[in-house]
Design a protein around this motif. Structure first.
Motif, PDB file in Angstrom:
ATOM      1  N   GLU A   7       0.835  -1.203   0.000  1.00  0.00           N
ATOM      2  CA  GLU A   7       0.000   0.000   0.000  1.00  0.00           C
ATOM      3  C   GLU A   7       0.866   1.248   0.000  1.00  0.00           C
ATOM      4  O   GLU A   7       1.724   1.424   0.878  1.00  0.00           O
ATOM      5  N   ILE A   8       0.653   2.088  -0.983  1.00  0.00           N
ATOM      6  CA  ILE A   8       1.375   3.353  -1.120  1.00  0.00           C
ATOM      7  C   ILE A   8       0.345   4.459  -1.317  1.00  0.00           C
ATOM      8  O   ILE A   8      -0.496   4.374  -2.223  1.00  0.00           O
ATOM      9  N   ASN A   9       0.392   5.492  -0.484  1.00  0.00           N
ATOM     10  CA  ASN A   9      -0.548   6.616  -0.622  1.00  0.00           C
ATOM     11  C   ASN A   9      -2.009   6.151  -0.658  1.00  0.00           C
ATOM     12  O   ASN A   9      -2.790   6.585  -1.508  1.00  0.00           O
ATOM     13  N   ASP A  10      -2.355   5.244   0.251  1.00  0.00           N
ATOM     14  CA  ASP A  10      -3.726   4.748   0.378  1.00  0.00           C
ATOM     15  C   ASP A  10      -4.209   3.981  -0.858  1.00  0.00           C
ATOM     16  O   ASP A  10      -5.416   3.879  -1.100  1.00  0.00           O
ATOM     17  N   GLY A  11      -3.264   3.456  -1.623  1.00  0.00           N
ATOM     18  CA  GLY A  11      -3.633   2.638  -2.768  1.00  0.00           C
ATOM     19  C   GLY A  11      -2.659   1.483  -2.923  1.00  0.00           C
ATOM     20  O   GLY A  11      -1.462   1.624  -2.656  1.00  0.00           O
ATOM     21  N   VAL A  12      -3.157   0.331  -3.327  1.00  0.00           N
ATOM     22  CA  VAL A  12      -2.321  -0.852  -3.491  1.00  0.00           C
ATOM     23  C   VAL A  12      -1.551  -0.773  -4.814  1.00  0.00           C
ATOM     24  O   VAL A  12      -2.128  -0.454  -5.858  1.00  0.00           O
ATOM     25  N   VAL A  13      -0.256  -1.064  -4.744  1.00  0.00           N
ATOM     26  CA  VAL A  13       0.600  -1.148  -5.929  1.00  0.00           C
ATOM     27  C   VAL A  13       1.058  -2.595  -6.074  1.00  0.00           C
ATOM     28  O   VAL A  13       1.550  -3.200  -5.114  1.00  0.00           O
ATOM     29  N   VAL A  14       0.892  -3.147  -7.277  1.00  0.00           N
ATOM     30  CA  VAL A  14       1.321  -4.510  -7.581  1.00  0.00           C
ATOM     31  C   VAL A  14       2.689  -4.443  -8.267  1.00  0.00           C
ATOM     32  O   VAL A  14       2.882  -3.652  -9.188  1.00  0.00           O
ATOM     33  N   ASN A  62      -3.373   3.232 -12.143  1.00  0.00           N
ATOM     34  CA  ASN A  62      -4.169   3.287 -13.374  1.00  0.00           C
ATOM     35  C   ASN A  62      -3.630   2.347 -14.448  1.00  0.00           C
ATOM     36  O   ASN A  62      -3.904   2.536 -15.643  1.00  0.00           O
ATOM     37  N   CYS A  63      -2.882   1.343 -14.022  1.00  0.00           N
ATOM     38  CA  CYS A  63      -2.358   0.326 -14.934  1.00  0.00           C
ATOM     39  C   CYS A  63      -2.487  -1.050 -14.276  1.00  0.00           C
ATOM     40  O   CYS A  63      -2.251  -1.196 -13.072  1.00  0.00           O
ATOM     41  N   GLY A  64      -2.834  -2.059 -15.073  1.00  0.00           N
ATOM     42  CA  GLY A  64      -2.829  -3.429 -14.577  1.00  0.00           C
ATOM     43  C   GLY A  64      -3.715  -3.637 -13.364  1.00  0.00           C
ATOM     44  O   GLY A  64      -4.867  -3.209 -13.328  1.00  0.00           O
ATOM     45  N   ARG A  65      -3.136  -4.285 -12.339  1.00  0.00           N
ATOM     46  CA  ARG A  65      -3.920  -4.670 -11.160  1.00  0.00           C
ATOM     47  C   ARG A  65      -3.727  -3.741  -9.967  1.00  0.00           C
ATOM     48  O   ARG A  65      -4.263  -3.988  -8.893  1.00  0.00           O
ATOM     49  N   SER A  66      -2.981  -2.661 -10.135  1.00  0.00           N
ATOM     50  CA  SER A  66      -2.837  -1.695  -9.047  1.00  0.00           C
ATOM     51  C   SER A  66      -4.114  -0.876  -8.886  1.00  0.00           C
ATOM     52  O   SER A  66      -4.955  -0.815  -9.790  1.00  0.00           O
ATOM     53  N   ASP A  67      -4.250  -0.239  -7.724  1.00  0.00           N
ATOM     54  CA  ASP A  67      -5.399   0.630  -7.488  1.00  0.00           C
ATOM     55  C   ASP A  67      -5.300   1.888  -8.346  1.00  0.00           C
ATOM     56  O   ASP A  67      -4.204   2.408  -8.580  1.00  0.00           O
ATOM     57  N   VAL A  68      -6.453   2.379  -8.781  1.00  0.00           N
ATOM     58  CA  VAL A  68      -6.462   3.659  -9.473  1.00  0.00           C
ATOM     59  C   VAL A  68      -6.137   4.766  -8.482  1.00  0.00           C
ATOM     60  O   VAL A  68      -6.484   4.694  -7.303  1.00  0.00           O
ATOM     61  N   GLN A  69      -5.441   5.780  -8.995  1.00  0.00           N
ATOM     62  CA  GLN A  69      -5.103   6.959  -8.211  1.00  0.00           C
ATOM     63  C   GLN A  69      -5.273   8.175  -9.104  1.00  0.00           C
ATOM     64  O   GLN A  69      -4.913   8.138 -10.290  1.00  0.00           O
ATOM     65  N   LEU A  70      -5.808   9.226  -8.588  1.00  0.00           N
ATOM     66  CA  LEU A  70      -5.992  10.448  -9.368  1.00  0.00           C
ATOM     67  C   LEU A  70      -5.628  11.651  -8.511  1.00  0.00           C
ATOM     68  O   LEU A  70      -6.456  12.161  -7.752  1.00  0.00           O
ATOM     69  N   TYR A  71      -4.387  12.073  -8.634  1.00  0.00           N
ATOM     70  CA  TYR A  71      -3.917  13.269  -7.933  1.00  0.00           C
ATOM     71  C   TYR A  71      -2.669  13.755  -8.648  1.00  0.00           C
ATOM     72  O   TYR A  71      -2.151  13.110  -9.560  1.00  0.00           O
TER      73      TYR A  71
END
Length: 289
Positions: A7-14, A62-71
């Motif tokens: 988890e990075i910045n409240d979003g999961v990174v694969v 916003n790629c693959g299986r990671s969580d979307v992030q918009l900032y």
């Protein structure tokens, strides 16, 4: 090769590592909103790992299986921030950075934002110029803005690109709904500005003067004569702006991108298949004293 999550910045990174645990880490970043698992990327990673490197592949937000992030100022700035925090969380202090197409832009911005983490930088297929920059606006932002303004965030969920991200990672549906129509439109409006061609921005979202802050050894593979999406001119402009950078001839045909694009559409190949041909050039550069 095993996918991991953090988890990075409240979003999961694969992410995953390819190669020996004790190898120097190379971060390889592809282009577009493509996953690390798109054809051609693992082939390049495997070729680099054969020489003892430890390659970090990651699904950018916003790629693959990671969580979307918009900032962030641009999508590349958001991804660069994520990569720096990912490396910090993994306890990796310094890396070799390699990226092509949109991954080249992400790698440039990462080097600007996290300069102490970068030992060397390698770039190829750099997007720039009026045609390719406006094309990116259509790829990344314009359809999103048209849809969110006419159908709201529910309409965005149905767009093929975002629907694919939800299919790969069902959490993304709730993340987009939580951002809402107004929040999504606000971010897309801001990100659009990077794709308005400007005379002082050789690549979208990065001004001339910023390239002067890149102090690490940099290798740039010249853009192809017939590569309309990654012009020869842009690679030469970036070379001129990064002091001490080295411009080398492409290890693939002048129209390799167009050929790969056609093969991808035809289902006979992948967009990034030619990139493995750069492995010897990259390794020679990274291994120089």
């Amino acid at each position: 090769m095993v996918d991991r999550e953090i988890e990075i910045n409240d979003g999961v990174v694969v992410y995953e590592f390819v190669g020996p645990d004790d190898g120097e880490v190379i971060v390889v970043t592809p282009g577009g909103r493509f996953s690390k698992d798109v054809g051609g990327i693992h082939e390049l990673a495997a070729a680099l790992a054969k020489n003892g490197k430890r390659v970090l592949l990651w699904d950018r937000p916003n790629c693959g299986r990671s969580d979307v992030q918009l900032y962030g100022r641009t999508e590349s700035h958001m991804r660069a921030d994520t990569l720096g925090r990912l490396l910090q969380a993994l306890g990796i202090e310094r890396v070799l950075v390699a990226g092509g197409s949109g991954g080249a832009r992400d790698s440039i911005v990462f080097t600007l934002m996290w300069p102490r983490m970068v030992r060397k930088l390698a770039l190829w297929s750099i997007v720039g110029g009026t045609y390719s920059t406006i094309s990116l606006a259509n790829v990344y932002v314009m359809n999103e803005l048209r849809t969110v303004r006419s159908e709201g965030i529910e309409g965005v969920l149905k767009l093929p690109e975002w629907a694919g991200l939800i299919e790969a990672n069902p959490r993304n549906r709730e993340r987009l709904l939580a951002l809402g129509t107004e929040g999504f439109e606000h971010v897309m409006n801001r990100w659009l500005d990077a794709y308005v061609p400007k005379p002082n921005e050789p690549i979208p979202g990065v001004s001339d003067w910023e390239f002067g802050d890149i102090k690490v050894p940099t290798l740039i593979v010249r853009g192809g004569e017939r590569d309309f999406n990654h012009p020869k001119r842009t690679s030469m402009e970036v070379h001129a702006l990064i002091a001490g950078s080295r411009l080398v001839e492409p290890p693939w045909p002048e129209d390799a991108w167009e050929r790969a694009l056609a093969a991808s559409f035809a289902g006979t190949g992948n967009l990034f298949d030619p990139w493995v041909q750069a492995a010897p050039v990259l390794l020679d550069f990274f291994d120089e004293a």
